[in-house]
Scaffold this active site. Structure first.
Site: not given
Ligand code: NDP
Length: 244
Positions: A156, A152
């Site tokens: 990033k 991861y």
């Molecule tokens: P969630 O797990 O809550 O949501 C992830 C989203 O990405 C969902 O809408 C999911 O929908 C979609 N997704 C996952 N894989 C794919 C794919 N292959 N193609 C298209 N869509 C995809 O994550 P967060 O809201 O927590 O995180 C959002 C972003 O922020 C991420 O990039 C994460 O790495 C980053 N981030 C989050 C942090 C945190 O503390 N939460 C901290 C730092 C960064 P579906 O499953 O239907 O595809």
């Protein structure tokens, strides 16, 4: 309504941080394309956004074919992408010795290759318009590293290099490319943490709390809008002062 008339594509916009971003951009007047693997959930999210004309789409960002199809659909339905938010992301945590090839590939393919796929596909239209904003959601662990997250953190960190390189390439075409590094944000991704771990984590954060998706969405709205017209190639850390 500073984004009125603009079309924003938010990958992973169906929940968590992406949904908050989609909501904020819609509130600012943008028409939003919400894209995720689960089409029904993406469409339901789009239907609940403020304003009208928003659409939900199925995409797997790890697949360039799937992304190309998505961009063609958004071009046809909403006449092109003005703002691209690369937010879709996954984790598959494990200590180095236990990380399987498929854990490495799944995370790199979704987070890093996914951002490359969407940027390459969406920037064609932006270049023609000689305008566009690309905002990549990376993570503080891309700067600091983290035990159990080699895949991861590498994905990033890669997104930060991608951001800076593409910003240099596309600046002369009027396309601004920036990244946001969230700290720990309260979403499905961090929900599995036990209460004690969350408390310990909050203790390491200067502001004393985990972030809310809205804390990230407001910064995306700023970077997408007119006030950020002279910012490109930058990484904004939004982590409540976890890393200073
Ligand atoms: P969630 O797990 O809550 O949501 C992830 C989203 O990405 C969902 O809408 C999911 O929908 C979609 N997704 C996952 N894989 C794919 C794919 N292959 N193609 C298209 N869509 C995809 O994550 P967060 O809201 O927590 O995180 C959002 C972003 O922020 C991420 O990039 C994460 O790495 C980053 N981030 C989050 C942090 C945190 O503390 N939460 C901290 C730092 C960064 P579906 O499953 O239907 O595809």
């Amino acid at each position: 309504m500073e984004l009125k008339g603009q079309v924003a594509l938010v990958t992973g916009g169906s929940r968590g941080i992406g949904l908050a971003i989609a909501r904020d951009l819609a509130e600012a007047g943008a028409t939003v394309a919400v894209a995720a693997r689960d089409e029904a959930r993406a469409q339901a999210a789009a239907a609940e956004l403020p304003g009208s004309g928003h659409r939900g789409y199925a995409v797997d960002v790890a697949s360039s074919e799937s992304v190309d199809t998505l961009i063609k659909s958004v071009d046809a339905d909403l006449s092109g992408v003005d703002i691209l938010v690369n937010n879709a992301g996954v984790t598959r945590d494990n200590l180095l010795m236990r990380l399987k090839d498929e854990d490495w590939d799944a995370v790199i393919d979704t987070n890093l290759r996914g951002a490359f796929n969407t940027i390459r596909a969406a920037s064609r239209g932006m270049m023609k318009k000689r305008a566009g904003r690309i905002i990549n959601i990376t993570s503080v662990v891309g700067i600091t590293g983290n035990k159990g997250q080699a895949n991861y953190a590498a994905s990033k960190a890669g997104m930060i290099g991608l951001t800076k390189s593409v910003a240099r390439e596309l600046g002369s075409r009027g396309i601004l490319v920036n990244a946001i590094a969230p700290g720990y944000i309260d979403t499905d991704m961090t929900a599995e943490l036990p209460a004690a771990a969350r408390e310990a984590l909050a203790g390491q954060i200067t502001l004393g709390r985990l972030g809310d998706p809205a804390d990230i969405a407001g910064v995306v709205r700023f970077l997408a809008g007119p006030a950020a017209g002279y910012i490109t190639g930058q990484l904004l850390v939004v982590d409540g002062g976890m890393v200073i």
